[in-house]
Design a protein around this motif. Structure first.
Motif, short mmCIF file in Angstrom:
data_model
loop_
_atom_site.label_atom_id
_atom_site.label_comp_id
_atom_site.label_asym_id
_atom_site.label_seq_id
_atom_site.Cartn_x
_atom_site.Cartn_y
_atom_site.Cartn_z
N LEU A 124 -39.35 -45.03 -7.09
CA LEU A 124 -40.04 -43.97 -6.37
C LEU A 124 -39.06 -43.10 -5.59
O LEU A 124 -39.24 -42.82 -4.41
N ALA A 125 -38.02 -42.67 -6.28
CA ALA A 125 -37.04 -41.75 -5.66
C ALA A 125 -36.78 -40.63 -6.65
O ALA A 125 -36.13 -40.84 -7.67
N ASP A 126 -37.29 -39.45 -6.35
CA ASP A 126 -37.08 -38.28 -7.21
C ASP A 126 -35.79 -37.56 -6.84
O ASP A 126 -35.22 -36.86 -7.66
N ARG A 127 -35.39 -37.71 -5.59
CA ARG A 127 -34.16 -37.07 -5.12
C ARG A 127 -33.53 -37.96 -4.07
O ARG A 127 -34.21 -38.61 -3.29
N VAL A 128 -32.21 -38.00 -4.08
CA VAL A 128 -31.44 -38.75 -3.09
C VAL A 128 -30.59 -37.79 -2.28
O VAL A 128 -29.95 -36.89 -2.84
N ILE B 16 -25.56 -35.72 -10.05
CA ILE B 16 -25.30 -34.95 -8.84
C ILE B 16 -25.73 -33.51 -9.06
O ILE B 16 -25.28 -32.84 -9.99
N ASP B 17 -26.62 -33.03 -8.20
CA ASP B 17 -27.05 -31.64 -8.25
C ASP B 17 -26.13 -30.73 -7.44
O ASP B 17 -25.89 -29.58 -7.81
N ALA C 167 -28.71 -35.66 -5.29
CA ALA C 167 -28.73 -36.18 -6.65
C ALA C 167 -30.15 -36.53 -7.08
O ALA C 167 -31.05 -36.65 -6.25
N HIS C 168 -30.34 -36.68 -8.38
CA HIS C 168 -31.63 -37.12 -8.90
C HIS C 168 -31.41 -38.14 -10.00
O HIS C 168 -30.35 -38.16 -10.64
#
Length: 346
Positions: free
Chosen positions: A283-287, A319-320, A333-334
């Motif tokens: 349940l992590a779409d983005r960090v 990494i975004d 990141a995603h």
């Protein structure tokens, strides 16, 4: 037919218009109408549930017949269903639009299919222009539609050696003022902010979003997860919004409940236990990892068990962006895993 420079510029403008729209049960969408010569003759955006969609808003700026032979540039595939408003694909066809360029496919089971309807009517259609930028604008809405839950951001601050606190448990402040200000700005963009009871009892956080000493106009709803009672004089009770409390350990139950309340974006602000639980549950779409140039050592890790027994099971991230914040560095990141299947509607 390839997308031309005028259409690319129009998509950039449509994305700017989309970002001006309100976040909610409907996506933020922008539209630009180009004349056959490539000049902008109308602009539109979606302004909230029940109001005209962006395409119709743009067409409404034109006199009858003025859109004939024009090109519509839209950030999301024109919808193909009748809800509070009619189908945008039909509106474009009836207006005489000859070409449509859009960024993202509509994930809705009933609202999707607008591109096919346009093609069947003889309209030239091109998709995918600035897809990633369009996805960033409506990432919360896309997750809510595809997964039936809010878009979830898991945030933590850590030392360079991966610690969230010193050996004695102290953690204020690992990062500097620029990083902390960035956290508050991002809190203000979320619908809800989530912590565990351990964080409430240890730190007594206000869970507000602040610009210095001033509260941001938009405040996330505070959410506390855990079986231990929150003291009646805890700072969270003085939040502008009434806090929500969940005693369950089933995070899927929590996020489904939040989704049912209309919450589309969640900011996980709890400590290592809660952050790790959300990641372990998928349940992590983005960090958001705020990394400070400091060494702490010890066993106060920023993450604990996330369900990775072997390197082959590592949770790979893309990494975004790397964002310098004073002396600190933010990694955005995603997960690289495939996105859930579509299940929502526009």
């Amino acid at each position: 037919m390839a997308v031309n420079d005028a259409e690319r510029r129009a998509m950039t403008r449509a994305l700017e218009l989309a970002a001006l729209g309100p976040r909610g049960i409907n996506p933020q969408v922008g539209a630009v109408i180009l004349s056959p010569a490539g000049d902008i003759i109308a602009e539109g955006r979606h302004r909230g549930a029940g109001t005209p969609h962006a395409e119709v808003d743009a067409l409404s700026q034109l006199p009858p017949g003025a859109a004939r032979g024009a090109t519509a540039v839209v950030t999301l595939e024109p919808c193909n269903h009748t809800g509070r408003t009619g189908p945008c694909a039909l509106a474009l066809i009836e207006a005489g639009i000859s070409r449509v360029v859009y960024a993202l496919d509509d994930p809705g089971a009933t609202s999707g299919g607008g591109a096919d309807r346009l093609r069947d009517a003889g309209v030239d259609v091109d998709s995918g222009e600035q897809r990633d930028a369009a996805r960033a604008v409506i990432s919360d809405w896309l997750t809510a539609q595809r997964a039936g839950r809010p878009h979830i951001t898991v945030k933590w601050a850590q030392s360079l050696d991966g610690r969230a606190a010193a050996t004695d448990g102290t953690s204020q402040w690992i990062t500097g003022p620029d990083a902390r200000a960035d956290v508050h700005r991002r809190r203000a963009e979320a619908d809800a902010i989530v912590v565990g009871t351990g964080t409430v009892l240890a730190d007594d956080p206000a869970l507000t979003a602040r610009d210095g000493d001033t509260l941001y106009a938009h405040q996330p709803i505070p959410v506390v997860i855990g079986s231990r009672a929150t003291p009646p004089d805890a700072a969270v009770h003085r939040h502008p919004h009434d806090p929500l409390f969940f005693s369950t350990r089933d995070l899927h139950v929590v996020v489904r409940d939040l989704h049912a309340r209309g919450i589309q974006s969640v900011f996980i602000e709890g400590g290592p236990t809660l952050a790790s639980a959300f990641i372990a549950a998928g349940l992590a779409d983005r960090v958001l990892a705020y990394i400070a140039p400091v060494l702490l050592g010890g066993d106060r890790l920023a993450l604990t068990d996330i369900g990775v027994p072997t390197i082959d099971a590592a949770r790979r991230l893309t990494i975004d962006e790397w964002v310098p914040l004073g002396a600190d560095l933010l990694a955005i990141a995603h997960p690289t895993a495939p996105e859930p299947q579509s299940k929502g509607v526009r």
